[in-house]
Design an enzyme around this catalytic site. Structure first.
Site, mmCIF file in Angstrom:
data_model
loop_
_atom_site.group_PDB
_atom_site.id
_atom_site.type_symbol
_atom_site.label_atom_id
_atom_site.label_comp_id
_atom_site.label_asym_id
_atom_site.label_seq_id
_atom_site.Cartn_x
_atom_site.Cartn_y
_atom_site.Cartn_z
ATOM 1 C CG ASN A 424 53.665 56.035 76.199
ATOM 2 O OD1 ASN A 424 52.980 55.937 76.930
ATOM 3 N ND2 ASN A 424 53.998 56.800 74.830
ATOM 4 C CD GLU A 425 50.859 56.808 72.769
ATOM 5 O OE1 GLU A 425 51.660 57.111 71.857
ATOM 6 O OE2 GLU A 425 50.329 57.736 73.456
#
Length: 824
Positions: A424-425
């Site tokens: 994530n990210e």
């Protein structure tokens, strides 16, 4: 001998499938906790005065699950505790199996954990979110031979556990992640007695052809301590969702090493698992050796799914719009230490909101969550916590590989799981001097290949790392229309643009913050100042409250009134996007985060549709009005006690309902019937402009769906007096129940008129007996909170004597209120 064993057990097994079971007990009570470090485990077990005139102080009696940061994660005074903490207990260990194994099974502990039997270290684990097991058999037997076993511990076995959630750059998740990296035994710990040879893991794959006509079940297993037994037998039954045996087999095993194939069978027209009908089959396995017999059960579901290339999502060959949300393992008053009852309440609330999909962000979650997703019919994207910061070294990468492997193997059998999330990210640097996109791509590709090797049937995905979007099967870009950038009316056009950039698109994370109990008469007023056409994503810095471009996250009012409009627009647009696979709103519930100290509730991400204690916000009912079939109706503004405007003005009343029509009554007078039309924004056409009386107004709605009716009503005050700036605080008691007083602080001007748009920070304090019910991370459970429409609420638990509660706001005189003790 093996033939005798098989012959002996075939008949009883077929007649009675639950003869014996591996024995597991949750270790809930009789624990003590120390929040600090020790010189070693000896200091946790030594007798008082042994080698020192004093014992170590401040051990607390606690029950499990337990989190270091149950309260301090949302304490407005400062950062939460990150460091070591120790636990101790004493167990009576009596293994019923001859030469059996005694195991401690941890469902999750944060973040580094060492386990001791007395002073013998029996194992360690790194990672706060996967399950793990330690075999304590030898250490227990050795300790039982010692003098202190009988003398000091009276036949009990001391267990000592050290947990540590200190910052470590070579661990995932990163401290830059927008959630607390909790410490403690915050999931259940179990004492398990197993026979000499037992099944460590069962891998059951239930496949079905796209037409649903033919199902295939494949069962495999991995054995614990296989070298101690060269042969065994398994008897396996498959039971349908009604409990009827549909097939069975018995098989002798001569090699128990590695992953062992146990059974493969086919079914004609199996009952399919789906969000609407989460029907599951049961695989009942009986393991028989020369010395022991043990039974195991696993639930499986036959289903098929497909992310159509450049198209929608199909489940069991039919298009299914994924209607999703997100979950953090976090709750008021307990942090990550949610009990099974709490988790069940939360998941049922999601299902009742209409959810059929959830992304578990940003780490593996409790087996209880996955079991509930299976039984309730909620499809799952589950991911490892490679979240922000960049990419570390060998230890960092090994942990990521290990967690991905553990996640897939531990949750392999859940029919709800359709996606394994790899990160994530990951485009967000900060933990290391080097930020090398090619190295991140290389490791992402490695994780993607590992996932497909372990489980070729499910898809891989990441969110917001554009330079890796070609690696995974499914990609979610960052689209925060109307919050971090842009206007919510751009949502559909931006989604279409992003959809065209990848083969398989799924939009997770959208929405915005709302301060519970804050409302606005003109919630979209600031939208006109927001620039359009320059993207609606989340960029570095735009999540902050300072600087950068004009955006609703910084320049809006954070009212529930605005967020229901944003959500309403997204949901009505989704009904017109036939190519859309689905979306997941971020998140279901407010949660704690160290990165947001300046939020209206300090250290809380307030994007949830329910508060941190399960109190629904108004937005919960917007989702229900679009996503559920059971007739419902809700007047906007149950937590909006006072509205304002000029005398005789027409005021907007919105109603959220899934019914075909609704009739509104104000002060007993009908305001007419409206037909629901999802494309008639806002409130799907169920809105009225009506006159309010100065003072009290009774509002009632009757909604109809066929021959069924549902109703809702609310009382609202209407204030026509105009106010000046806040000049004083008024503190008053507005309720009392079971020894808990509810206090309200109000901001008024120098004439005593309520300042209904005031958003000053308000702080509560208490002197004397009793205590504030604070550090809960809710709009009514924080001792420092931004006012909602010129007011703030706190609750006080009465003590034996009187208490004085104070309330302060910068630049205003302090107000005091005396709370008397309850009469005995």
């Amino acid at each position: 001998m093996l033939r005798l064993v098989i012959a002996f057990f075939i008949v009883p097994f077929l007649a009675s499938p639950a003869l014996f079971a591996q024995k597991t007990t949750r270790l809930l009570a009789n624990w003590q906790y120390l929040q600090s470090d020790l010189g070693g485990s000896w200091e946790a077990v030594r007798p008082v005065g042994e080698g020192s005139p004093e014992s170590v102080p401040v051990w607390q009696d606690i029950t499990l699950p337990h989190c270091f940061n149950a309260r301090d994660a949302v304490d407005p005074a400062g950062n939460y505790y990150r460091g070591p903490g120790w636990y101790r207990t004493q167990l009576t260990i009596q293994n019923p199996y001859r030469q059996g194994r005694t195991l401690l099974h941890f469902e999750g502990a944060g973040q580094k954990t060492d386990v001791y039997v007395y002073t013998t270290k029996v194992g360690s684990h790194v990672g706060g979110y996967d399950e793990w097991t330690i075999d304590i058999t030898e250490a227990v037997e050795d300790f039982k031979k010692s003098d202190v076993f009988a003398k000091q511990f009276k036949g009990n076995v001391p267990i000592v556990i050290r947990c540590d959630n200190s910052r470590d750059l070579e661990m995932i998740p990163s401290g830059m992640s927008d959630f607390n990296v909790y410490g403690g035994l915050y999931r259940y710990v179990n004492l398990t007695y197993a026979p000499t040879v037992s099944l460590d893991k069962i891998f059951a794959t239930a496949d079905v052809d796209p037409a649903g006509q033919a199902g295939k079940l494949t069962v495999g297993g991995r054995f614990r301590k296989p070298a101690e037994q060269s042969a065994a037998a398994v008897s396996i039954r498959l039971l349908d969702p009604q409990g009827k045996t549909v097939d069975q087999t018995i098989k002798s095993l001569n090699d128990l090493t590695g992953d062992v194939s146990l059974w493969q069978t086919t079914l004609r027209k199996p009952q399919l698992w789906s969000p609407d009908s989460p029907d599951r089959y049961t695989v009942a396995i009986k393991l028989m050796t020369a010395t022991d017999t043990t039974t195991y059960t696993e639930k499986v579901g036959f289903r098929s799914f497909e992310f159509v290339e450049k198209g929608p999502f199909k489940f069991n060959s039919k298009r299914l719009l994924l209607k999703g949300t997100h979950r953090h393992e976090d709750h008021a008053g307990v942090g990550a230490a949610m009990t099974e009852d709490m988790i069940r309440t939360e998941m049922i609330m999601m299902k009742e909101m209409g959810v059929n999909f959830i992304r578990l962000g940003h780490y593996q979650q409790s087996r209880i969550v996955l079991d509930l997703c299976d039984s309730l019919g909620i499809l799952v994207w589950e991911e490892i916590p490679w979240c922000r910061g960049g990419l570390g070294g060998d230890l960092y990468k090994e942990q990521a590989r290990r967690m991905l492997t553990s996640m897939i193997e531990q949750h392999f059998n859940h029919p709800a799981v359709i996606i394994w999330g790899l990160g994530n990210e990951n485009d967000w640097p900060g933990d290391f001097p080097e930020f090398d996109k090619e190295k991140i791509r290389l490791f992402m590709r490695e994780l993607n290949d590992l996932s497909h090797r372990l489980d070729p049937r499910r898809r891989t995905a990441i969110r917001r790392c554009d330079f890796c979007k070609d690696i995974v099967d499914v990609y979610s870009p960052s689209i925060w229309a109307g919050w971090y950038r842009g206007r919510y009316t751009e949502y559909k056009s931006v989604s279409e643009q992003e959809f065209g950039k990848v083969n398989h698109f799924l939009h997770v994370e959208w929405g915005g913050d709302s301060h519970a109990r804050r409302h606005a008469e003109e919630p979209d007023q600031a939208v006109a100042t927001v620039t359009t056409g320059k993207g609606v994503d989340e960029r570095t810095g735009d999540a902050s409250l300072h600087g950068g471009s004009t955006r609703m996250s910084k320049d809006g009012d954070w009212s529930e009134s605005y967020i229901v409009n944003l959500i309403d627009w997204h949901l009505k647009e989704q009904e017109t996007m036939p190519w859309l696979t689905g979306t997941a709103y971020w998140p279901f519930k407010d949660f704690s985060t160290p990165l947001r100290p300046e939020n209206p509730v300090p250290f809380v991400n307030q994007k949830g549709v329910v508060e941190r204690d399960f109190t629904p916000k108004e937005s919960y009912y917007v989702f229900q009005s679009y996503w559920t079939d059971k007739p419902m109706v809700h007047i906007y503004g149950h937590s909006w006690p006072v509205r304002w405007g000029t005398a005789g003005a027409q005021k907007l009343v919105k109603v959220y309902s899934n019914c075909a029509e609704a009739e509104l009554f104000v002060n007993g007078k009908s305001q007419g019937v409206r037909k629901r039309n999802s494309q008639d924004f806002p409130a799907a056409g169920l809105r009225w402009q009506v006159p309010f009386n100065a003072g009290s107004n009774q509002i009632r709605v009757v909604a109809r769906q066929g021959n069924k009716t549902v109703e809702d009503e609310v009382t609202m005050q209407y204030q026509t007096e105009k106010w000046d700036k806040p000049a004083q605080l008024i503190l008053e008691k507005i309720g009392e129940e079971n020894g808990v007083s509810t206090l309200q602080a109000r901001l008024v001007d120098d004439r005593g008129i309520a300042c209904l748009d005031a958003a000053n920070y308000i702080s509560f304090s208490l002197a004397g007996d009793g205590r504030l019910l604070n550090n809960l991370g809710t709009s009514t459970g924080s001792r420092t909170v931004q006012a909602y429409n010129g007011r703030a609420i706190i609750r006080v638990e009465s003590g034996a004597g009187k208490a004085v509660v104070g309330v302060q706001s910068p630049g205003l005189p302090t107000a005091l209120l005396t709370i008397l003790p309850l009469k005995q």
